[in-house]
Design an enzyme around this catalytic site. Structure first.
Site, PDB file in Angstrom:
ATOM      1  N   GLU A 166      24.226 -90.801  44.576  1.00  0.00           N
ATOM      2  CA  GLU A 166      25.398 -91.359  45.557  1.00  0.00           C
ATOM      3  C   GLU A 166      25.380 -91.204  46.890  1.00  0.00           C
ATOM      4  O   GLU A 166      26.128 -90.756  47.598  1.00  0.00           O
ATOM      5  CB  GLU A 166      26.729 -90.687  44.778  1.00  0.00           C
ATOM      6  CG  GLU A 166      26.900 -90.814  43.485  1.00  0.00           C
ATOM      7  CD  GLU A 166      27.989 -89.781  42.808  1.00  0.00           C
ATOM      8  OE1 GLU A 166      28.818 -89.346  43.510  1.00  0.00           O
ATOM      9  OE2 GLU A 166      28.079 -89.789  41.631  1.00  0.00           O
ATOM     10  N   GLU A 271      25.562 -92.442  33.001  1.00  0.00           N
ATOM     11  CA  GLU A 271      26.763 -91.664  32.849  1.00  0.00           C
ATOM     12  C   GLU A 271      27.922 -92.349  32.118  1.00  0.00           C
ATOM     13  O   GLU A 271      28.952 -92.591  32.729  1.00  0.00           O
ATOM     14  CB  GLU A 271      27.289 -91.045  34.181  1.00  0.00           C
ATOM     15  CG  GLU A 271      26.408 -90.275  34.928  1.00  0.00           C
ATOM     16  CD  GLU A 271      26.694 -89.652  36.410  1.00  0.00           C
ATOM     17  OE1 GLU A 271      27.758 -89.714  36.525  1.00  0.00           O
ATOM     18  OE2 GLU A 271      25.839 -89.089  36.829  1.00  0.00           O
TER      19      GLU A 271
HETATM   20  O1  G3I Z   1      33.911 -74.059  37.136  1.00  0.00           O
HETATM   21  C1  G3I Z   1      35.093 -74.129  37.452  1.00  0.00           C
HETATM   22  C2  G3I Z   1      36.044 -73.304  36.530  1.00  0.00           C
HETATM   23  O2  G3I Z   1      35.598 -71.785  36.980  1.00  0.00           O
HETATM   24  C3  G3I Z   1      37.543 -73.341  37.025  1.00  0.00           C
HETATM   25  O3  G3I Z   1      38.376 -72.600  36.065  1.00  0.00           O
HETATM   26  C4  G3I Z   1      37.944 -74.909  36.842  1.00  0.00           C
HETATM   27  C5  G3I Z   1      39.387 -75.095  37.100  1.00  0.00           C
HETATM   28  O4  G3I Z   1      39.596 -76.561  37.418  1.00  0.00           O
HETATM   29  O5  G3I Z   1      37.121 -75.681  37.557  1.00  0.00           O
HETATM   30  C6  G3I Z   1      35.776 -75.525  37.288  1.00  0.00           C
HETATM   31  O6  G3I Z   1      34.966 -76.253  37.959  1.00  0.00           O
HETATM   32  C7  G3I Z   1      35.107 -77.792  37.730  1.00  0.00           C
HETATM   33  C8  G3I Z   1      33.590 -78.095  37.300  1.00  0.00           C
HETATM   34  O7  G3I Z   1      33.600 -79.734  37.196  1.00  0.00           O
HETATM   35  C9  G3I Z   1      32.790 -77.418  36.041  1.00  0.00           C
HETATM   36  O8  G3I Z   1      33.921 -77.930  34.960  1.00  0.00           O
HETATM   37  C10 G3I Z   1      35.299 -78.539  39.003  1.00  0.00           C
HETATM   38  O9  G3I Z   1      36.739 -77.992  38.990  1.00  0.00           O
HETATM   39  C11 G3I Z   1      35.450 -79.863  38.678  1.00  0.00           C
HETATM   40  O10 G3I Z   1      35.559 -80.534  39.780  1.00  0.00           O
HETATM   41  C12 G3I Z   1      33.822 -80.424  38.310  1.00  0.00           C
HETATM   42  O11 G3I Z   1      33.915 -81.760  37.919  1.00  0.00           O
HETATM   43  C13 G3I Z   1      32.697 -82.164  37.812  1.00  0.00           C
HETATM   44  C14 G3I Z   1      32.406 -83.443  38.912  1.00  0.00           C
HETATM   45  O12 G3I Z   1      31.128 -83.971  38.569  1.00  0.00           O
HETATM   46  C15 G3I Z   1      32.164 -82.560  40.235  1.00  0.00           C
HETATM   47  O13 G3I Z   1      32.059 -83.350  41.165  1.00  0.00           O
HETATM   48  C16 G3I Z   1      32.660 -82.829  36.532  1.00  0.00           C
HETATM   49  O14 G3I Z   1      32.808 -81.935  35.423  1.00  0.00           O
HETATM   50  C17 G3I Z   1      31.393 -83.656  36.200  1.00  0.00           C
HETATM   51  O15 G3I Z   1      31.492 -84.445  34.870  1.00  0.00           O
HETATM   52  C18 G3I Z   1      31.116 -84.741  37.439  1.00  0.00           C
HETATM   53  O16 G3I Z   1      30.121 -85.508  37.282  1.00  0.00           O
HETATM   54  C19 G3I Z   1      29.797 -86.528  38.095  1.00  0.00           C
HETATM   55  C20 G3I Z   1      28.114 -86.334  38.298  1.00  0.00           C
HETATM   56  O17 G3I Z   1      27.915 -85.248  38.540  1.00  0.00           O
HETATM   57  C21 G3I Z   1      27.952 -87.628  39.293  1.00  0.00           C
HETATM   58  N1  G3I Z   1      28.552 -88.851  39.102  1.00  0.00           N
HETATM   59  C22 G3I Z   1      29.930 -88.669  39.011  1.00  0.00           C
HETATM   60  C23 G3I Z   1      30.204 -87.898  37.838  1.00  0.00           C
HETATM   61  C24 G3I Z   1      31.851 -87.662  37.589  1.00  0.00           C
HETATM   62  O18 G3I Z   1      32.525 -87.581  38.785  1.00  0.00           O
END
Ligand code: G3I
Length: 383
Positions: A166, A271
């Site tokens: 990205e 994805e």
């Molecule tokens: O690990 C913490 C946990 O400790 C906490 O309790 C919880 C509460 O919200 O959050 C957890 O972290 C989250 C993490 O995912 C793991 O589940 C974050 O809040 C959340 O923002 C994070 O989101 C991820 C996102 O990337 C972050 O940028 C998504 O799971 C993941 O699917 C997403 O993947 C991205 C690709 O890497 C790149 N392309 C876009 C795609 C979708 O956004």
């Protein structure tokens, strides 16, 4: 002595006969279910492209045992959804944490799954210390150390790396990340070169969302051409595929697959998910910083997806996979972003706590109508 059959005995005989017939039928049903279950996504598409899924820590640690079972059954390649991102791999400058990443690699080796590393350089999910670095030289060295340390640790174990994730704006210009701001566009070429030096045989990819939009597509083509001109090895382009029921159009997807393939690189859908929920802002892509207030109107299917929407989703998946199949000579892999609907990031983006249905398996890990339409495309020679 002649035997006589009492009505009682006769009833018993009829009952036994019925039970035997029922038993045989039941056995046959089980058998046909088994035959049906043996036909999985990875088998159905084995002559076309790899079929993959993003996996999470619950699956790698075995807590999500049903998820693990489904991954092994249905897919032949995996990508870690979060755990190999910078904030987890190098939370403090120069201090790497390989524990989870090693477990992901072990899981893939034990289960014979092609492993895709995600990702080496991304402006999001960065460790906070990176943005605090003032000097250009220090950031250059830190980026180099990050890429080389991780790529060399997993040398020979990873099939391909999303080296840069990205890096483009929607208009095709370079995103003003901490890396661009302090290091200039050379950071992109350097990242690819460092990854190649560390693991000369690993495939190297540029990965982004909205890769079907003409302006961004033009930017991605320019970027990959530049990288190659500057001597970087780029093996593939990842079109993330965070799509909706309405867009992008099949024509935009097709034109993009062809345009990227003409660069002489592999095309991957990295994805894939298709949101089934309302999107009144017409958001496209996966800009994680976008977040909006929820409401009942925005979360209409909290109990289940209505048949009318399920049909639309299945038809959309069918059309998309028919297109992928048509261009199988250009596409090397299709990876879904998550295993089942209960685990998708789209339950929390762009609004928190919604009930979305973007994948092929439901919250109980059962196959959905969309799964069957994807399977149908593989089996049916008219597609
Ligand atoms: O690990 C913490 C946990 O400790 C906490 O309790 C919880 C509460 O919200 O959050 C957890 O972290 C989250 C993490 O995912 C793991 O589940 C974050 O809040 C959340 O923002 C994070 O989101 C991820 C996102 O990337 C972050 O940028 C998504 O799971 C993941 O699917 C997403 O993947 C991205 C690709 O890497 C790149 N392309 C876009 C795609 C979708 O956004």
């Amino acid at each position: 002595m002649k035997q006589s059959y009492s009505p009682h005995k006769l009833n018993k005989f009829i009952l036994l006969l019925c039970c035997s017939i029922l038993f045989i039928n039941c056995k046959q049903d089980q058998k046909s279910e088994k035959i049906e279950a043996a036909t999985t996504l990875k088998d159905a598409y084995k002559n076309h492209f790899l079929m993959g899924t993003a996996v999470n820590d619950g699956q790698i640690t075995g807590k999500d045992s049903l998820g693990v079972q489904l991954i092994k059954e249905q897919f032949n390649t995996i990508t870690p959804e979060n755990s190999m991102k910078w904030m987890f791999m190098e939370p403090q400058q120069g201090e790497f944490n390989f524990e989870m990443a090693d477990r992901y690699i072990d899981f893939s080796e034990k289960n014979n799954l092609v492993f895709i590393g995600h990702n080496l350089v991304w402006h999001s999910q960065l460790a906070p210390w990176v943005a605090e670095i003032d000097s250009k030289e220090e950031l250059h060295n830190s980026l180099k150390n990050h890429v080389q340390t991780i790529a060399s640790r997993y040398k020979g174990k990873i099939h391909g790396w999303d080296v840069v994730n990205e890096a483009l704006n929607e208009d095709g210009t370079l995103r003003n990340s901490v890396f661009l701001e302090k290091l200039g566009p050379e950071y992109l070429t350097n990242a690819f070169k460092w990854a190649q030096e560390a693991d000369p045989n690993v495939e190297l990819y540029y990965n982004d969302y909205n890769m079907t939009q003409p302006a961004k597509r033009a930017g991605a083509i320019k970027l990959v051409k530049n990288l190659k001109e500057q001597g970087a090895k780029v093996d593939g382009i990842g079109m993330q595929g965070h799509w909706s029921l309405e867009g992008p159009s099949l024509q935009e997807i097709e034109e993009s697959i062809i345009a990227y393939s003409e660069l002489g690189v592999k095309v991957m859908i990295t994805e894939l998910d298709i949101t089934a929920l309302p999107n009144p802002w017409d958001l496209e892509g996966a800009e994680v910083s976008q977040n909006f207030e929820g409401s009942e109107f925005m979360n209409p299917y909290t109990e289940q997806l209505p048949d009318s929407v399920s049909n639309k989703l299945a038809k959309r998946y069918q059309d998309i996979f028919a297109l992928f199949k048509k261009h199988q000579d250009k596409i090397s892999r299709v990876t879904f972003w998550g295993v089942n609907d209960g685990q998708t990031w789209l339950n929390n983006w762009p609004i928190d706590n919604r009930t979305n249905y973007p994948l092929l398996f439901d919250r109980q890990f059962k196959t959905k109508e969309a799964y069957h339409s994807v399977m149908q495309v593989a089996k049916d020679s008219t597609f």
